[in-house]
Scaffold this motif. Structure first.
Motif, PDB file in Angstrom:
ATOM      1  N   ASP A  50       0.816  -1.213   0.000  1.00  0.00           N
ATOM      2  CA  ASP A  50       0.000   0.000   0.000  1.00  0.00           C
ATOM      3  C   ASP A  50       0.853   1.269   0.000  1.00  0.00           C
ATOM      4  OD1 ASP A  50      -2.160  -1.704   0.010  1.00  0.00           O
ATOM      5  OD2 ASP A  50      -2.771  -1.258   2.075  1.00  0.00           O
ATOM      6  N   ALA A  51       2.068   1.177   0.521  1.00  0.00           N
ATOM      7  CA  ALA A  51       2.986   2.319   0.517  1.00  0.00           C
ATOM      8  C   ALA A  51       3.732   2.433  -0.811  1.00  0.00           C
ATOM      9  CB  ALA A  51       3.985   2.198   1.664  1.00  0.00           C
ATOM     10  N   GLY A  52       3.627   1.393  -1.636  1.00  0.00           N
ATOM     11  CA  GLY A  52       4.314   1.406  -2.927  1.00  0.00           C
ATOM     12  C   GLY A  52       5.803   1.172  -2.816  1.00  0.00           C
ATOM     13  N   ILE A  53       6.209   0.438  -1.766  1.00  0.00           N
ATOM     14  CA  ILE A  53       7.629   0.129  -1.593  1.00  0.00           C
ATOM     15  C   ILE A  53       7.801  -1.381  -1.425  1.00  0.00           C
ATOM     16  CG2 ILE A  53       8.155   2.388  -0.585  1.00  0.00           C
ATOM     17  CD1 ILE A  53       8.290   1.044   2.175  1.00  0.00           C
ATOM     18  N   SER A  54       9.024  -1.825  -1.587  1.00  0.00           N
ATOM     19  CA  SER A  54       9.326  -3.244  -1.409  1.00  0.00           C
ATOM     20  C   SER A  54       9.658  -3.527   0.063  1.00  0.00           C
ATOM     21  CB  SER A  54      10.519  -3.641  -2.277  1.00  0.00           C
ATOM     22  OG  SER A  54      11.704  -3.012  -1.793  1.00  0.00           O
ATOM     23  N   ALA A  55       9.629  -4.787   0.407  1.00  0.00           N
ATOM     24  CA  ALA A  55      10.035  -5.180   1.766  1.00  0.00           C
ATOM     25  C   ALA A  55      11.479  -4.755   2.013  1.00  0.00           C
ATOM     26  CB  ALA A  55       9.871  -6.683   1.950  1.00  0.00           C
ATOM     27  N   GLN A  56      12.316  -4.858   0.993  1.00  0.00           N
ATOM     28  CA  GLN A  56      13.710  -4.454   1.140  1.00  0.00           C
ATOM     29  C   GLN A  56      13.828  -2.956   1.436  1.00  0.00           C
ATOM     30  OE1 GLN A  56      12.438  -6.408  -1.187  1.00  0.00           O
ATOM     31  NE2 GLN A  56      13.699  -8.241  -1.351  1.00  0.00           N
ATOM     32  N   GLN A  57      12.942  -2.137   0.851  1.00  0.00           N
ATOM     33  CA  GLN A  57      12.951  -0.697   1.121  1.00  0.00           C
ATOM     34  C   GLN A  57      12.455  -0.388   2.536  1.00  0.00           C
ATOM     35  OE1 GLN A  57      10.689   0.075  -2.551  1.00  0.00           O
ATOM     36  NE2 GLN A  57      12.184   1.695  -2.958  1.00  0.00           N
ATOM     37  N   GLY A  58      11.720  -1.309   3.123  1.00  0.00           N
ATOM     38  CA  GLY A  58      11.232  -1.147   4.486  1.00  0.00           C
ATOM     39  C   GLY A  58      12.161  -1.742   5.527  1.00  0.00           C
ATOM     40  N   LEU A  59      13.315  -2.193   5.088  1.00  0.00           N
ATOM     41  CA  LEU A  59      14.295  -2.841   5.956  1.00  0.00           C
ATOM     42  C   LEU A  59      15.191  -1.807   6.623  1.00  0.00           C
ATOM     43  CD1 LEU A  59      15.548  -5.602   6.807  1.00  0.00           C
ATOM     44  CD2 LEU A  59      16.951  -5.452   4.730  1.00  0.00           C
ATOM     45  N   ARG A  60      15.312  -1.898   7.925  1.00  0.00           N
ATOM     46  CA  ARG A  60      16.198  -0.985   8.652  1.00  0.00           C
ATOM     47  C   ARG A  60      17.619  -1.533   8.591  1.00  0.00           C
ATOM     48  NH1 ARG A  60      16.247   3.399  11.589  1.00  0.00           N
ATOM     49  NH2 ARG A  60      17.755   3.654  13.254  1.00  0.00           N
ATOM     50  N   LEU A  61      18.518  -0.732   8.043  1.00  0.00           N
ATOM     51  CA  LEU A  61      19.915  -1.139   7.935  1.00  0.00           C
ATOM     52  C   LEU A  61      20.735  -0.593   9.101  1.00  0.00           C
ATOM     53  CD1 LEU A  61      20.424  -0.566   4.110  1.00  0.00           C
ATOM     54  CD2 LEU A  61      19.789  -2.683   5.298  1.00  0.00           C
ATOM     55  N   ARG A  62      20.486   0.665   9.447  1.00  0.00           N
ATOM     56  CA  ARG A  62      21.269   1.314  10.502  1.00  0.00           C
ATOM     57  C   ARG A  62      21.005   0.653  11.855  1.00  0.00           C
ATOM     58  NH1 ARG A  62      20.191   7.428  12.037  1.00  0.00           N
ATOM     59  NH2 ARG A  62      21.073   7.276  14.097  1.00  0.00           N
ATOM     60  N   GLY A  63      22.074   0.280  12.530  1.00  0.00           N
ATOM     61  CA  GLY A  63      21.948  -0.308  13.863  1.00  0.00           C
ATOM     62  C   GLY A  63      21.474  -1.743  13.884  1.00  0.00           C
ATOM     63  N   THR A  64      21.485  -2.398  12.722  1.00  0.00           N
ATOM     64  CA  THR A  64      21.072  -3.804  12.657  1.00  0.00           C
ATOM     65  C   THR A  64      22.145  -4.612  11.932  1.00  0.00           C
ATOM     66  OG1 THR A  64      19.952  -3.764  10.493  1.00  0.00           O
ATOM     67  CG2 THR A  64      18.661  -3.044  12.413  1.00  0.00           C
ATOM     68  N   ASP A  65      21.949  -5.918  11.915  1.00  0.00           N
ATOM     69  CA  ASP A  65      22.868  -6.793  11.184  1.00  0.00           C
ATOM     70  C   ASP A  65      22.291  -7.201   9.826  1.00  0.00           C
ATOM     71  OD1 ASP A  65      20.832  -8.484  12.011  1.00  0.00           O
ATOM     72  OD2 ASP A  65      22.172 -10.012  12.843  1.00  0.00           O
ATOM     73  N   PRO A  87      11.864  -7.705  15.039  1.00  0.00           N
ATOM     74  CA  PRO A  87      11.174  -6.493  14.603  1.00  0.00           C
ATOM     75  C   PRO A  87      12.048  -5.246  14.549  1.00  0.00           C
ATOM     76  CG  PRO A  87      10.142  -7.416  16.587  1.00  0.00           C
ATOM     77  CD  PRO A  87      11.225  -8.338  16.184  1.00  0.00           C
ATOM     78  N   ARG A  88      13.225  -5.267  15.166  1.00  0.00           N
ATOM     79  CA  ARG A  88      14.107  -4.100  15.057  1.00  0.00           C
ATOM     80  C   ARG A  88      14.584  -3.906  13.628  1.00  0.00           C
ATOM     81  NH1 ARG A  88      19.639  -5.521  15.378  1.00  0.00           N
ATOM     82  NH2 ARG A  88      19.898  -7.722  15.743  1.00  0.00           N
ATOM     83  N   LEU A  89      14.379  -4.905  12.758  1.00  0.00           N
ATOM     84  CA  LEU A  89      14.730  -4.795  11.348  1.00  0.00           C
ATOM     85  C   LEU A  89      13.706  -3.988  10.543  1.00  0.00           C
ATOM     86  CD1 LEU A  89      15.918  -8.466  10.761  1.00  0.00           C
ATOM     87  CD2 LEU A  89      17.365  -6.415  10.768  1.00  0.00           C
ATOM     88  N   ILE A  90      12.581  -3.653  11.160  1.00  0.00           N
ATOM     89  CA  ILE A  90      11.543  -2.870  10.489  1.00  0.00           C
ATOM     90  C   ILE A  90      11.913  -1.393  10.585  1.00  0.00           C
ATOM     91  CG2 ILE A  90       9.104  -2.228  10.480  1.00  0.00           C
ATOM     92  CD1 ILE A  90       8.555  -4.958  11.902  1.00  0.00           C
ATOM     93  N   GLU A  91      12.041  -0.729   9.425  1.00  0.00           N
ATOM     94  CA  GLU A  91      12.275   0.714   9.428  1.00  0.00           C
ATOM     95  C   GLU A  91      11.011   1.400   9.925  1.00  0.00           C
ATOM     96  OE1 GLU A  91      14.192   3.240   9.955  1.00  0.00           O
ATOM     97  OE2 GLU A  91      15.368   2.997   8.130  1.00  0.00           O
ATOM     98  N   ARG A  92      11.197   2.461  10.666  1.00  0.00           N
ATOM     99  CA  ARG A  92      10.058   3.120  11.289  1.00  0.00           C
ATOM    100  C   ARG A  92      10.116   4.610  11.036  1.00  0.00           C
ATOM    101  NH1 ARG A  92      14.468   1.556  15.064  1.00  0.00           N
ATOM    102  NH2 ARG A  92      15.315   3.514  15.749  1.00  0.00           N
ATOM    103  N   PRO A  93       8.969   5.236  11.264  1.00  0.00           N
ATOM    104  CA  PRO A  93       7.648   4.696  11.580  1.00  0.00           C
ATOM    105  C   PRO A  93       6.819   4.455  10.323  1.00  0.00           C
ATOM    106  CG  PRO A  93       7.596   7.060  11.816  1.00  0.00           C
ATOM    107  CD  PRO A  93       8.997   6.694  11.378  1.00  0.00           C
TER     108      PRO A  93
END
Length: 114
Positions: A50-65, A87-93
């Motif tokens: 619905d946001a028009g992005i991929s799961a990879q674009q919603g992935l939090r890179l900073r501070g994660t592995d 869930p810390r891998l989810i970019e927010r908000p």
């Protein structure tokens, strides 16, 4: 208007987005602390679609592995499964309203769906 924010209270951008939502008249707000109550893989897939992005674009890179694990190049199903497990891998908000879904980075992005 109903609005749901997947929120991390330790994140400045998430707090600022929440403040915008709280200050907007007529918002029926639901706050989900996604580190405590992670969304399902199906819900995440729907939010990203619905946001028009991929799961990879919603992935939090900073501070994660995520990069060390190869997640930016992984399939959507693998990324979503990793997000549900950690869930810390989810970019927010993430914010969902009747007008759509946005990954609110920067926080002003939320105004597009209010």
């Amino acid at each position: 208007m109903k609005a749901t924010i997947w929120h991390n209270p330790d994140c400045g951008t998430s707090r600022k987005t929440l403040a915008i939502l709280e200050e907007t008249p007529g918002i029926d707000l639901t706050v989900v602390k996604y580190l405590e109550t992670p969304p399902s893989a199906e819900k995440l897939a729907q939010l990203y679609r619905d946001a028009g992005i991929s799961a990879q674009q919603g992935l939090r890179l900073r501070g994660t592995d995520a990069e060390e694990r190869g997640l930016p190049a992984a399939s959507a199903a693998e990324v979503l499964a990793a997000m549900v497990a950690q869930p810390r891998l989810i970019e927010r908000p993430l914010v969902e309203t009747d007008r759509g879904v946005r990954l609110c980075r920067p926080q002003e992005t939320v105004r597009e769906i209010l």
